[in-house]
Design an enzyme around this catalytic site. Structure first.
Site, mmCIF file in Angstrom:
data_model
loop_
_atom_site.group_PDB
_atom_site.id
_atom_site.type_symbol
_atom_site.label_atom_id
_atom_site.label_comp_id
_atom_site.label_asym_id
_atom_site.label_seq_id
_atom_site.Cartn_x
_atom_site.Cartn_y
_atom_site.Cartn_z
ATOM 1 N N ASP A 83 -61.331 -72.476 -51.808
ATOM 2 C CA ASP A 83 -62.519 -71.651 -51.584
ATOM 3 C C ASP A 83 -62.656 -71.390 -50.099
ATOM 4 O OD1 ASP A 83 -64.822 -70.220 -52.035
ATOM 5 O OD2 ASP A 83 -66.038 -71.926 -52.678
ATOM 6 N N LYS A 84 -63.478 -70.405 -49.792
ATOM 7 C CA LYS A 84 -63.881 -70.094 -48.418
ATOM 8 C C LYS A 84 -65.397 -70.111 -48.394
ATOM 9 C CE LYS A 84 -66.024 -66.650 -46.161
ATOM 10 N NZ LYS A 84 -67.229 -65.943 -46.665
ATOM 11 N N HIS A 85 -65.967 -70.571 -47.288
ATOM 12 C CA HIS A 85 -67.424 -70.580 -47.177
ATOM 13 C C HIS A 85 -67.830 -70.166 -45.776
ATOM 14 C CE1 HIS A 85 -71.508 -71.770 -48.333
ATOM 15 N NE2 HIS A 85 -71.633 -72.152 -47.067
ATOM 16 N N SER A 86 -68.861 -69.333 -45.689
ATOM 17 C CA SER A 86 -69.399 -68.886 -44.410
ATOM 18 C C SER A 86 -70.723 -69.573 -44.140
ATOM 19 C CB SER A 86 -69.608 -67.365 -44.424
ATOM 20 O OG SER A 86 -70.369 -66.951 -43.303
ATOM 21 N N THR A 123 -74.543 -64.315 -50.877
ATOM 22 C CA THR A 123 -73.616 -63.669 -51.805
ATOM 23 C C THR A 123 -74.192 -63.602 -53.212
ATOM 24 O OG1 THR A 123 -71.727 -64.390 -50.483
ATOM 25 C CG2 THR A 123 -71.280 -63.763 -52.753
ATOM 26 N N ARG A 171 -85.261 -75.589 -47.044
ATOM 27 C CA ARG A 171 -84.760 -75.282 -45.695
ATOM 28 C C ARG A 171 -85.041 -73.835 -45.324
ATOM 29 N NH1 ARG A 171 -78.922 -75.854 -46.070
ATOM 30 N NH2 ARG A 171 -78.891 -75.306 -43.861
ATOM 31 N N SER A 186 -75.166 -79.611 -47.335
ATOM 32 C CA SER A 186 -75.414 -78.515 -48.268
ATOM 33 C C SER A 186 -74.107 -77.833 -48.662
ATOM 34 C CB SER A 186 -76.371 -77.502 -47.637
ATOM 35 O OG SER A 186 -76.567 -76.399 -48.495
ATOM 36 N N LYS A 190 -71.752 -78.814 -52.621
ATOM 37 C CA LYS A 190 -71.392 -77.793 -53.617
ATOM 38 C C LYS A 190 -69.881 -77.695 -53.780
ATOM 39 C CE LYS A 190 -73.720 -74.351 -51.674
ATOM 40 N NZ LYS A 190 -74.671 -74.877 -50.684
ATOM 41 N N LYS A 191 -69.161 -77.780 -52.667
ATOM 42 C CA LYS A 191 -67.710 -77.624 -52.732
ATOM 43 C C LYS A 191 -67.056 -78.815 -53.419
ATOM 44 C CE LYS A 191 -68.293 -73.777 -50.693
ATOM 45 N NZ LYS A 191 -68.309 -72.548 -51.525
#
Length: 468
Positions: A83-86, A123, A171, A186, A190-191
Site C-alpha cells: 500500500d501507499k499512504h499520504s 480519499t 483529531r 493512526s 490501519k495498515k
C-alpha cells in the site's frame, strides 16, 4: 488500573504511560467508556507532551488489535500485498490512480483510506462521490474484491482498527491533526490491520502539509519507518512538496474527475505525474516487481498508457457497487456544484506578473468554507464543491488569467471562498522558483542493501528523474 481522567492527567504532566494503560484507554475508545471530551483531552495532552517510542508503538499496536487483523496468506494472491499512504495534502489524488497502476504491474493493494482531516482532503470522501460505491464493505466483500481485482480502496470499517476511526474524527475537530505520535499510530494501525507486507509513505512537506518543515517531515518518516520495521513490515518514505496544490483540482468529485482523466491518459498534470511515478517506483522496488527505478517507471507508464490501470480501477469500482461505465461517462454520475466563478489574477490591464507563492493551507481552508469538509464528527461533506484550473507557482498571469475556478453550492459560500483565495495567492513582478517536487527518499532497515554502516538508520536518497 487508572481511570481515563487519571491517564489524561498523567500524560498532561509529561509522565510516560505503560503499555497496559494505553491498551485500557484504547479499549475505552471502542466500548464508549471513554467520552469524546476525555479523548479530546488525551489528544491535546499528547500533542503538548509527545510520546516515547515505546508509548507510540504501544498505541499503534493496541489500535491495530482493537478490531480484526487481516491475513492474506491463505488466499494465494498473485503478488506482494502493499500500500501507499499520504500524510494529507491539497489536491492530492495520488491514491486513486497509483493503486490501479501498481496492480497492473503485479502488486496487490488492499488500501484502507480515510476521510478529510483538517484542511486536507480524504480519499474516502472522493470515492463516495461515485454513486453506489460502497466505501465501507464488510470484510468478506473487501477480501473478495481484492482477490478478484487485485485492489480495493475502502474507508475504515467497523471491523478494522475501530479505535482509530473514532480517534481520527476527534483529531479532525480538536486541532490535533499534526501530532506526530498520533499520526504514526493512526496510519500504521490501519495498515497493520490490513495485513500489509510493505508500505510506502508519502510525507508532505511545505505550507499545505501537516509537517511544514523538512525536519518535521523527516522526524515523522523515521517514526513511521521505525515503528513499521519493528513490527515486521517493510517501509519506505518519500518526502514530497506541498507548497502548492498537487493537482489543478481540489474537491471530492472534482478530484475524482481529475483522477479518471488521468487514468484515461486524457490529462496527466506534471507535478502529480512525477509524484505518482516516484511513489509507484518505490512500491515496485520494495515488492521486487522491477529491477531498478528506471525499469519501475517504464512499467508504470506502460500500465497507464495501455489502459490496463484504467481497467483495474473500473473492475474494482464496479465490484464495490459503482457504475460499470464510470470511466466513459463520469460527468453523468459525479455531482457538480450549481455555481461557477473564475477568480482572476489582480493584475492591471495590459500588464503581466508571476505567481510567486501560494498559501496552500489557506486554499484548503477556502475549499472547506465551500462545504467540502466537516465542522464536527458526523457532519456530511458537500461532494460537488471545490476548485478547478488552479494556477501553479511560477506561472505568468495577467488580468484575464484565472487563478482558479470556484465551484460553489450558494452565493454566500462562494463570496467567502473568493476572499480567502485572493489572500492565498502572492503575485509580483519577479519570477518565482519552482519548488522541487520530491525532496528525499528514506528506506528502512529491512532493505538490507540500503543500510548504512550502523545497520539501523533509514538511508536518504535524492529522487530519480523521469525516464526520457
Amino acid at each position: 488500573m487508572l481511570l481515563a481522567q487519571e491517564l489524561i492527567q498523567k500524560k498532561r504532566a509529561g509522565l510516560p504511560l505503560a503499555g497496559d494503560e494505553i491498551a485500557s484507554l484504547v479499549t475505552g475508545m471502542v466500548n464508549g467508556s471513554v467520552s469524546d471530551a476525555q479523548l479530546a483531552a488525551f489528544c491535546m495532552a499528547t500533542c503538548f507532551q509527545g510520546m516515547s517510542a515505546n508509548e507510540s508503538s504501544a498505541l499503534t499496536l493496541a489500535m491495530r488489535d482493537s478490531g480484526t487483523v487481516l491475513a492474506w496468506g491463505e488466499m494465494d494472491l498473485p503478488g506482494p500485498v502493499m500500500d501507499k499512504h499520504s500524510t494529507g495534502g491539497v489536491g492530492d489524488l495520488v491514491s486513486l490512480v497509483l493503486a490501479p497502476m501498481v496492480v497492473a504491474c503485479g502488486g496487490v493493494v488492499p488500501m484502507i483510506t480515510g476521510r478529510g482531516l483538517g484542511h486536507t482532503g480524504g480519499t474516502q470522501d472522493k470515492l463516495e462521490s461515485i454513486p453506489g460505491y460502497c466505501s465501507t464493505p464488510d470484510l468478506a466483500r473487501f477480501k473478495r474484491v481484492v482477490r478478484e481485482c487485485g485492489m480495493a480502496i475502502i474507508g475504515q470499517t467497523v471491523d478494522l482498527a475501530p479505535a482509530d476511526r473514532r480517534l481520527y474524527a476527534i483529531r479532525d475537530v480538536t486541532g490535533t491533526v499534526d501530532c506526530l505520535p498520533l499520526i504514526t499510530a493512526s496510519i500504521l494501525s490501519k495498515k497493520f490491520a490490513a495485513g500489509l507486507q510493505m508500505l510506502v509513505m508519502d510525507i508532505k512537506c511545505g505550507n499545505g502539509a501537516q509537517t511544514p518543515e523538512l525536519a518535521q517531515a523527516q522526524a515523522l518518516a523515521h517514526s513511521i519507518i521505525a515503528t513499521a520495521n519493528a513490527a515486521g513490515m517493510a517501509c519506505s518514505a518519500l518526502i514530497t512538496d506541498m507548497n502548492q496544490p498537487l493537482a489543478p483540482s481540489v474537491g471530492n468529485a472534482i478530484e475524482m474527475r481529475e483522477a479518471l482523466r488521468y487514468l484515461r491518459s486524457d490529462n496527466c498534470p506534471a507535478r502529480l505525474h512525477q509524484t505518482v511515478l516516484a511513489l509507484g517506483s518505490e512500491m515496485l522496488l520494495l515488492g521486487g516487481l522491477a529491477d531498478d527505478e528506471r525499469d519501475a517507471q517504464v512499467r508504470l507508464l506502460q500500465a497507464l498508457r495501455s489502459g490496463r490501470a484504467a481497467e483495474v480501477f473500473a473492475r474494482s469500482c464496479t465490484a464495490l457497487g459503482g457504475p460499470s461505465d464510470l470511466l466513459d461517462k463520469f460527468d453523468r454520475y459525479l455531482p457538480q456544484a450549481p455555481l461557477q466563478l473564475p477568480l482572476y489574477a489582480p493584475v492591471p490591464e495590459g500588464q503581466t506578473a508571476w505567481l510567486r507563492q501560494i498559501d496552500t493551507r489557506a486554499v484548503g481552508m477556502a475549499v472547506l468554507t465551500l462545504g467540502a469538509g466537516r465542522g464536527g464528527p458526523g457532519q456530511q461533506a458537500d461532494l460537488g464543491v471545490g476548485l478547478t484550473q488552479l494556477a501553479e507557482l511560477g506561472q505568468e498571469v495577467d488580468a484575464h488569467t484565472p487563478l482558479a475556478i470556484i465551484h460553489a453550492r450558494d452565493e454566500a459560500s462562494l463570496l467567502i471562498a473568493r476572499t480567502r483565495l485572493l489572500a492565498a495567492f502572492d503575485i509580483g513582478r519577479q519570477v518565482a522558483d519552482h519548488p522541487q517536487q520530491v525532496y528525499q527518499t528514506l528506506r528502512g532497515k529491512r532493505q538490507d542493501s540500503e543500510l548504512g554502516e550502523d545497520g539501523d538508520q533509514p538511508t536518504k536518497e535524492n529522487a530519480c528523474p523521469l525516464p526520457t
